[in-house]
Design a protein around this motif. Structure first.
Motif, PDB file in Angstrom:
ATOM      1  N   ILE A  92       0.837  -1.213   0.000  1.00  0.00           N
ATOM      2  CA  ILE A  92       0.000   0.000   0.000  1.00  0.00           C
ATOM      3  C   ILE A  92       0.868   1.259   0.000  1.00  0.00           C
ATOM      4  O   ILE A  92       0.538   2.249  -0.640  1.00  0.00           O
ATOM      5  N   LEU A  93       1.990   1.185   0.728  1.00  0.00           N
ATOM      6  CA  LEU A  93       2.901   2.334   0.752  1.00  0.00           C
ATOM      7  C   LEU A  93       3.409   2.630  -0.653  1.00  0.00           C
ATOM      8  O   LEU A  93       3.485   3.789  -1.078  1.00  0.00           O
ATOM      9  N   CYS A  94       3.751   1.581  -1.384  1.00  0.00           N
ATOM     10  CA  CYS A  94       4.285   1.745  -2.744  1.00  0.00           C
ATOM     11  C   CYS A  94       3.192   2.249  -3.683  1.00  0.00           C
ATOM     12  O   CYS A  94       3.433   3.144  -4.503  1.00  0.00           O
ATOM     13  N   ASP A  95       1.986   1.682  -3.551  1.00  0.00           N
ATOM     14  CA  ASP A  95       0.876   2.121  -4.403  1.00  0.00           C
ATOM     15  C   ASP A  95       0.583   3.602  -4.173  1.00  0.00           C
ATOM     16  O   ASP A  95       0.336   4.361  -5.106  1.00  0.00           O
ATOM     17  N   GLY A  96       0.593   3.986  -2.891  1.00  0.00           N
ATOM     18  CA  GLY A  96       0.341   5.383  -2.561  1.00  0.00           C
ATOM     19  C   GLY A  96       1.412   6.293  -3.144  1.00  0.00           C
ATOM     20  O   GLY A  96       1.121   7.312  -3.759  1.00  0.00           O
ATOM     21  N   ALA A  97       2.681   5.888  -2.978  1.00  0.00           N
ATOM     22  CA  ALA A  97       3.801   6.708  -3.467  1.00  0.00           C
ATOM     23  C   ALA A  97       3.738   6.866  -4.989  1.00  0.00           C
ATOM     24  O   ALA A  97       4.063   7.911  -5.537  1.00  0.00           O
ATOM     25  N   LYS A  98       3.287   5.814  -5.650  1.00  0.00           N
ATOM     26  CA  LYS A  98       3.209   5.799  -7.115  1.00  0.00           C
ATOM     27  C   LYS A  98       2.224   6.828  -7.647  1.00  0.00           C
ATOM     28  O   LYS A  98       2.380   7.335  -8.745  1.00  0.00           O
ATOM     29  N   GLU A  99       1.196   7.125  -6.865  1.00  0.00           N
ATOM     30  CA  GLU A  99       0.145   8.029  -7.349  1.00  0.00           C
ATOM     31  C   GLU A  99       0.310   9.467  -6.870  1.00  0.00           C
ATOM     32  O   GLU A  99      -0.541  10.303  -7.129  1.00  0.00           O
ATOM     33  N   VAL A 100       1.416   9.750  -6.172  1.00  0.00           N
ATOM     34  CA  VAL A 100       1.636  11.124  -5.715  1.00  0.00           C
ATOM     35  C   VAL A 100       2.122  11.983  -6.888  1.00  0.00           C
ATOM     36  O   VAL A 100       3.054  11.601  -7.582  1.00  0.00           O
ATOM     37  N   GLY A 101       1.493  13.130  -7.098  1.00  0.00           N
ATOM     38  CA  GLY A 101       1.967  14.121  -8.066  1.00  0.00           C
ATOM     39  C   GLY A 101       2.418  13.504  -9.363  1.00  0.00           C
ATOM     40  O   GLY A 101       1.709  12.746  -9.995  1.00  0.00           O
ATOM     41  N   ALA A 102       3.647  13.847  -9.759  1.00  0.00           N
ATOM     42  CA  ALA A 102       4.273  13.249 -10.926  1.00  0.00           C
ATOM     43  C   ALA A 102       5.686  12.857 -10.520  1.00  0.00           C
ATOM     44  O   ALA A 102       6.081  13.070  -9.376  1.00  0.00           O
ATOM     45  N   VAL A 103       6.437  12.293 -11.450  1.00  0.00           N
ATOM     46  CA  VAL A 103       7.745  11.734 -11.102  1.00  0.00           C
ATOM     47  C   VAL A 103       8.662  12.767 -10.435  1.00  0.00           C
ATOM     48  O   VAL A 103       9.344  12.460  -9.460  1.00  0.00           O
ATOM     49  N   ALA A 104       8.639  14.010 -10.913  1.00  0.00           N
ATOM     50  CA  ALA A 104       9.512  15.035 -10.333  1.00  0.00           C
ATOM     51  C   ALA A 104       9.202  15.249  -8.849  1.00  0.00           C
ATOM     52  O   ALA A 104      10.103  15.389  -8.026  1.00  0.00           O
ATOM     53  N   ILE A 105       7.925  15.239  -8.524  1.00  0.00           N
ATOM     54  CA  ILE A 105       7.507  15.396  -7.115  1.00  0.00           C
ATOM     55  C   ILE A 105       7.930  14.158  -6.325  1.00  0.00           C
ATOM     56  O   ILE A 105       8.406  14.253  -5.193  1.00  0.00           O
ATOM     57  N   GLN A 106       7.782  12.987  -6.942  1.00  0.00           N
ATOM     58  CA  GLN A 106       8.135  11.744  -6.248  1.00  0.00           C
ATOM     59  C   GLN A 106       9.635  11.673  -5.956  1.00  0.00           C
ATOM     60  O   GLN A 106      10.053  11.087  -4.974  1.00  0.00           O
ATOM     61  N   ASN A 107      10.431  12.273  -6.817  1.00  0.00           N
ATOM     62  CA  ASN A 107      11.878  12.274  -6.595  1.00  0.00           C
ATOM     63  C   ASN A 107      12.282  13.221  -5.483  1.00  0.00           C
ATOM     64  O   ASN A 107      13.359  13.104  -4.906  1.00  0.00           O
ATOM     65  N   ARG A 108      11.466  14.170  -5.190  1.00  0.00           N
ATOM     66  CA  ARG A 108      11.819  15.273  -4.308  1.00  0.00           C
ATOM     67  C   ARG A 108      11.107  15.152  -2.944  1.00  0.00           C
ATOM     68  O   ARG A 108      11.709  15.400  -1.901  1.00  0.00           O
ATOM     69  N   GLY A 109       9.835  14.790  -2.978  1.00  0.00           N
ATOM     70  CA  GLY A 109       9.040  14.769  -1.747  1.00  0.00           C
ATOM     71  C   GLY A 109       9.468  13.632  -0.823  1.00  0.00           C
ATOM     72  O   GLY A 109       9.888  12.568  -1.277  1.00  0.00           O
ATOM     73  N   THR A 110       9.351  13.849   0.489  1.00  0.00           N
ATOM     74  CA  THR A 110       9.825  12.858   1.454  1.00  0.00           C
ATOM     75  C   THR A 110       8.696  12.335   2.346  1.00  0.00           C
ATOM     76  O   THR A 110       7.690  13.007   2.540  1.00  0.00           O
ATOM     77  N   LEU A 111       8.952  11.168   2.882  1.00  0.00           N
ATOM     78  CA  LEU A 111       8.018  10.544   3.823  1.00  0.00           C
ATOM     79  C   LEU A 111       7.789  11.463   5.020  1.00  0.00           C
ATOM     80  O   LEU A 111       6.651  11.715   5.408  1.00  0.00           O
ATOM     81  N   GLY A 112       8.880  11.976   5.597  1.00  0.00           N
ATOM     82  CA  GLY A 112       8.762  12.840   6.770  1.00  0.00           C
ATOM     83  C   GLY A 112       7.975  14.098   6.468  1.00  0.00           C
ATOM     84  O   GLY A 112       7.134  14.530   7.257  1.00  0.00           O
ATOM     85  N   GLY A 113       8.240  14.678   5.322  1.00  0.00           N
ATOM     86  CA  GLY A 113       7.534  15.900   4.928  1.00  0.00           C
ATOM     87  C   GLY A 113       6.050  15.645   4.749  1.00  0.00           C
ATOM     88  O   GLY A 113       5.205  16.433   5.167  1.00  0.00           O
ATOM     89  N   ASN A 114       5.737  14.518   4.139  1.00  0.00           N
ATOM     90  CA  ASN A 114       4.335  14.156   3.906  1.00  0.00           C
ATOM     91  C   ASN A 114       3.580  14.020   5.227  1.00  0.00           C
ATOM     92  O   ASN A 114       2.442  14.452   5.349  1.00  0.00           O
ATOM     93  N   ILE A 115       4.285  13.462   6.223  1.00  0.00           N
ATOM     94  CA  ILE A 115       3.653  13.290   7.534  1.00  0.00           C
ATOM     95  C   ILE A 115       3.597  14.634   8.272  1.00  0.00           C
ATOM     96  O   ILE A 115       2.561  15.017   8.813  1.00  0.00           O
TER      97      ILE A 115
END
Lengths: 283, 740
Positions: A92-115
């Motif tokens: 579920i963590l991977c599925d969720g991460a896959k659907e965040v924003g677009a690839v550029a956001i996924q490369n930059r955004g962090t777990l800690g920041g999201n929380i």
């Protein structure tokens, strides 16, 4: 860019202890910046001192010790979605991460920041809730660990003190016999903030629910565990009637509202439908 | 004809790919400072005063209010109702009140937050209903910018004779153009040199016209230059006059060059959008299901000022009856004022609104009559010798029936319709296929082109190049490339010999605005005629034989320039013969010609999340001669994506007249993942009066997708849908209403 740059000071921390000292003096942390820079661009970020923590090696990496997996707070969405062990054991963590924003956001955004951003629409919290993660917070006073279920207090409010950083999140690998389910309903197929989303794990034996954990995002001031629905379903045989009843009980767990992205009514009905999809798909 | 019809490469493509193209924000002038606009926070009121709160050094900041305007405080367009800066009365949120300039653009953002306007609020109106009911009078006597009436035949008698009569009401929302590059200009203005503006814009001479009264300057003291422009879609038709005037006023006061660039939020909330609309249709049919009476009532929301609403309304009105024949037609239409930022030009210009309503209503009538939607439409299509809704005779054979037939074949329409009906029964994801049949008239409406009397020139240079001089701009649609192709064919040279000169009012003639596909069809023809005129000059003194090669032509040009002097051909627009327009009755030859199209959409609707996915799309059209197949196909595909946004995703959320979702994260445009495979088919029937034989293509893909997609959703769900954008929230409400 609507912010006036000279009203902001940002220093780059060389070590965790330096970052924590700066936090103690009132600086605010910035990691990937995918939330903060949006506010900054719109002129809505409070002026003052910031500390860039993105280079801190102490907060990076995914490590595995026996049955415990620890994800550093600076783990990016991309690292999560590409991690083999996570894919198998915490999909579920991977599925969720896959659907965040677009690839550029996924490369930059962090777990800690999201929380830490503590948005009810954040994509990781529903998964962390059903996986019953532990969250490790650090400050100059030391480290403390709390259950993730107790972390969020209300809309944009959490257990995190102003001088604390999220250090890491740890997960116990104990759900190998469970079904894992993730559904995000956004306004388009990518680059979308959710209108509702659901994470669920379920273990059934002979069509009777042995264990179920369900959480929703975007339908209450924080991501929520649906304890009422879980209580009802546990020990229950899955059939048309029980599923219908579970959908009704869901109204006790979630309280969606109208906002710029959707309506409370829509979020409610679609959340019920997603719950049905989860239970039907397995039952 | 060697080059027209070939996919030659974009003239400016390499420059753009390499990042060498200079957009306005890439340009910096010596001593240039930056300007910003401070806008009204509320929809309507009376300005009592301006306070400058402490926090910045105000003495360093240039301030411009209405009092500083050297000439007249109105934006010259159709009416003179819209001021450059509020003097006293505020009529919409985001209305410009104050301009600020400073060398540090970041400081200006802070200064903006320290301006306080003292305003006595007045009650405002936000809907067409409130405006029509005159709840408040906010514009002239009756809140009506413009109204039209078309009466043909006897509609009352038609309905009396009709065996079946159906009525419906249809609504469309606002839409943001979302060009990639936001509005921006640089201006220099002073008493001696006059005013020069460089900007991202579609129509240099519109800006030119607007700046003259603002400074009380004669035409020769105003110069407008188009910089490389990152898209327009109509959004840079009239709006650049506003930002250009503002930058020029700041330059006038500061005596320095001033750059103004809007950020995305300002561009979305303050500049023009597509007009929202409400259309009521009553249609009467005889016992052969033939349309015999059509009564259409079309209303658009113009926002607070007139801008181009009268012309948007005109096009919507003239397209309202679609490609169908009815002996009796009555159309009433009006553009109303509300206290929202003015709505303006957007690709399709009124036609997507009225055609949406008509194609939804035709679908509704077909269902009520238990008819197949394609056969029902085919039975009612206009034919040679019949009249269109606007009273235009169809003088020649038209291809609409064959275009419809082709669309049915390539999409497998009838077979899929049957199949989906069967497979939908047991699935939560329902499939549907739907179509829309329509036309679009290119060029200005009625006598508009004659009134414009556009001029184009083609000139040979001493360096051996051929220059094309027009005021028509390259905004991504291919102006440079198609002008070069057309010129090359006339002069028997290579497109690389042709240079399309940067539109600059100091150097190019007024060939009219870059709108309504007129660049290709109308101005393209003028360019060809100017090239012929140039060639005639060489023929007349026997410098060139009629049968000549490229080399001979270029040689003759050089010799002419050396021996005689300047070599330039010019042409001016003349209406094609037998085009008659009656302005009084608002009937006749509304457009020189029409492009004809049938679009088909195949969709899936998830009944759990109420989300709709367009699975496949077919765009079939007759557009005259296709000048450049790659560019033409690209325009259709891009336009269909924009049309999908219009149909399903793009909703402007209004709060007290203000756009509440002025960000790309919450104003939802479809991404590539939301856009399906789009199949484009052209049928070609060269048009004698269009450049290279062309008609218009750019607007078609905004007319067709919305009705085709909603018709497909109706087939999938078996319910009636009458409004766009058809968001999941709206669809859920509709499905629940229907299931009750």
């Amino acid at each position: 860019m609507r912010a006036y740059l000279p009203d902001y000071q940002c220093s780059s921390a060389k070590s965790l202890s330096e970052a924590l000292r700066l936090l103690e003096k009132g600086a605010r942390p910035i990691a990937g910046g995918t939330d903060i820079m949006v506010l900054f661009d719109a002129g809505l970020l409070a002026p003052g001192d910031y500390v860039d923590i993105l280079g801190l090696s102490e907060l990076k990496g995914i490590t595995q010790k026996k049955n415990t997996l620890t994800l550093g707070a600076l783990t990016t969405y991309s690292e999560v979605r590409q991690h083999r062990f996570l894919q198998t054991n915490f999909p579920i963590l991977c599925d969720g991460a896959k659907e965040v924003g677009a690839v550029a956001i996924q490369n930059r955004g962090t777990l800690g920041g999201n929380i830490a951003n503590a948005s009810p629409a954040a994509d990781f919290p529903p998964a962390l809730l059903v996986y019953e993660a532990k969250i490790h917070l650090v400050s100059t006073r030391g480290m403390r660990t709390i259950d993730y279920t107790k972390f969020h207090h209300g809309y944009k409010e959490s257990e995190l003190k102003k001088d604390e950083l999220i250090h890491s999140v740890s997960l116990e690998n104990q759900l190998s016999k469970h079904h894992h389910f993730w559904r995000k309903i956004g306004s388009r197929k990518a680059q979308a903030i959710s209108k509702t989303m659901m994470a669920g794990v379920l273990k059934i034996h002979k069509n009777v629910v042995e264990e179920v954990r369900i959480s929703f995002g975007s339908v209450a001031p924080t991501a929520v565990r649906c304890t009422e629905v879980e209580k009802f379903l546990t020990g229950c045989a899955l059939n048309k009637n029980t599923i219908r009843e579970a959908k009704q009980i869901l109204l006790k767990d979630i309280h969606p509202i109208d906002d710029i992205r959707s309506t409370g009514k829509y979020r409610l009905v679609v959340s019920q439908n997603v719950l049905e999809e989860f239970l039907c798909g397995i039952g | 004809m060697a080059w027209v019809g070939k996919s030659t490469l974009r003239k400016e493509g390499e420059k753009k790919l390499r990042g060498d193209a200079k957009y306005i924000d890439d340009i910096t002038l010596p001593n240039m400072i930056y300007g910003v606009t401070v806008r009204s926070p509320i929809a309507r009121g009376v300005l009592k005063g301006i306070e400058y709160l402490p926090g910045v050094n105000w003495s360093e900041i240039v301030k411009v209010t209405a009092e500083d305007i050297p000439g007249q405080n109105y934006i010259a367009l159709i009416e003179k109702d819209q001021p450059y800066l509020v003097e006293k009365n505020i009529n919409h949120p985001e209305e410009p009140i104050l301009l600020l300039a400073h060398p540090n653009k970041h400081l200006l953002e802070k200064a903006k937050t320290l301006v306080k306007f003292n305003i006595d609020p007045l009650p405002a109106i936000f809907t067409m209903k409130e405006s029509f009911a005159k709840k408040e009078i906010i514009w002239k006597d009756d809140n009506t910018f413009k109204s039209y009436a078309i009466d043909r035949g006897d509609v009352q008698a038609g309905f009396k004779n009709a065996k079946f009569v159906f009525e419906g009401t249809y609504e469309t929302g606002a839409q943001e153009q979302l060009y990639i590059e936001t509005n921006g200009v640089i201006a220099i203005a002073n008493e001696t040199a006059g005013v020069t503006v460089w900007g991202s814009l579609q129509c240099p001479y519109y800006v030119h016209k607007a700046l003259m009264p603002l400074f009380n300057f004669p035409p020769e003291k105003i110069r407008v230059v188009q910089a490389e422009t990152g898209g327009g879609f109509g959004g840079k038709e009239e709006y650049p006059s506003v930002i250009s005037g503002h930058a020029a006023l700041l330059s006038w006061k500061s005596k320095l060059p001033v750059k103004m660039i809007y950020d995305r939020m300002e561009d979305m909330s303050a500049t023009t959008k597509r007009h929202p609309s409400i259309t009521k249709i009553k249609a009467g049919f005889d016992n052969h299901k033939k349309l015999i009476a059509l009564d259409i009532d079309f209303t658009i929301d113009g926002g607070a000022y007139a801008t181009l609403s009268a012309v948007v309304l005109s096009r919507g009105t003239l397209h309202a009856a679609g490609p169908y024949y009815s002996p009796n037609v009555k159309i009433r239409s009006r553009a109303l004022a509300t206290n929202t930022p003015p709505h303006g030009a957007f690709r399709g210009f009124g036609a997507p609104q009225s055609l949406f309503a008509l194609e939804k209503h035709m679908e509704f009538c077909a269902r009520k009559l238990n008819s197949n939607p394609a056969i029902f439409r085919k039975n009612n299509l206009v034919k040679k010798g019949q009249l269109l809704g606007c009273g235009q005779w169809v003088k020649e054979e038209i291809e609409i029936a064959s275009v419809l037939e082709k669309a049915l074949t390539v999409s497998g329409f009838q077979e899929k319709r049957k199949r989906f009906l069967a497979t939908n029964k047991n699935s939560v994801v329902k499939k549907g296929i739907g179509l829309a049949v329509f036309m679009h008239g290119a060029g200005f409406t009625g006598s508009g082109e004659t009134f414009l009397s556009s001029i184009a020139s083609v000139k040979a240079t001493a360096e051996g190049k051929i220059e094309v001089l027009t005021s028509n701009t390259e905004i991504g649609q291919g102006t440079n490339t198609i002008f070069a192709q057309m010129t090359a064919d006339i002069l028997k040279i290579d497109p690389s010999d042709v240079e399309v000169v940067q539109p600059d009012t100091a150097h190019v003639p007024n060939s009219g605005p870059t709108v309504a596909s007129r660049t290709c069809m109308i101005v393209g023809k003028l360019v060809e005629q100017a090239a012929l005129d140039l060639k005639e000059k060489l023929f007349s003194i026997q410098l060139l034989n009629k049968k000549h090669t490229r080399k001979e032509f270029l040689g003759a040009c050089k010799k002419y320039i050396k021996d005689v002097g300047e070599l330039k051909g010019t042409s001016q627009y003349k209406a094609p013969p037998n085009v008659i327009w009656d302005e009084q009755r608002y009937q006749g030859d509304a457009y020189g010609t029409y492009a004809w199209a049938t679009y088909v959409a195949e969709v899936s609707v998830d009944t759990r999340s109420y989300t709709t996915t367009v699975d496949k799309f077919w765009a079939v059209q007759e557009v005259g001669k296709v000048i450049n197949p790659t560019l033409a196909k690209g325009q259709i595909i891009g336009g269909v994506a924009q049309g999908i946004g219009y149909a399903l995703y793009e909703e402007v959320v209004w709060k007290n007249g203000k756009m509440a979702n002025a960000r790309m994260s919450n104003y939802i445009m479809p991404t590539t993942l939301d856009v399906p495979d789009i199949e484009v088919h052209f049928t070609e029937m060269p048009y004698a009066y269009g450049g290279g034989g062309s008609k218009g293509i750019g607007e078609l893909p905004l007319d067709g997708p919305a009705p085709a997609i909603l018709n497909a959703m109706e087939q999938a769900l078996g319910i009636e849908l009458t409004q766009i954008p058809m968001t999941p929230e709206r669809l859920m409400a509709k499905m629940n209403e229907n299931s009750l």
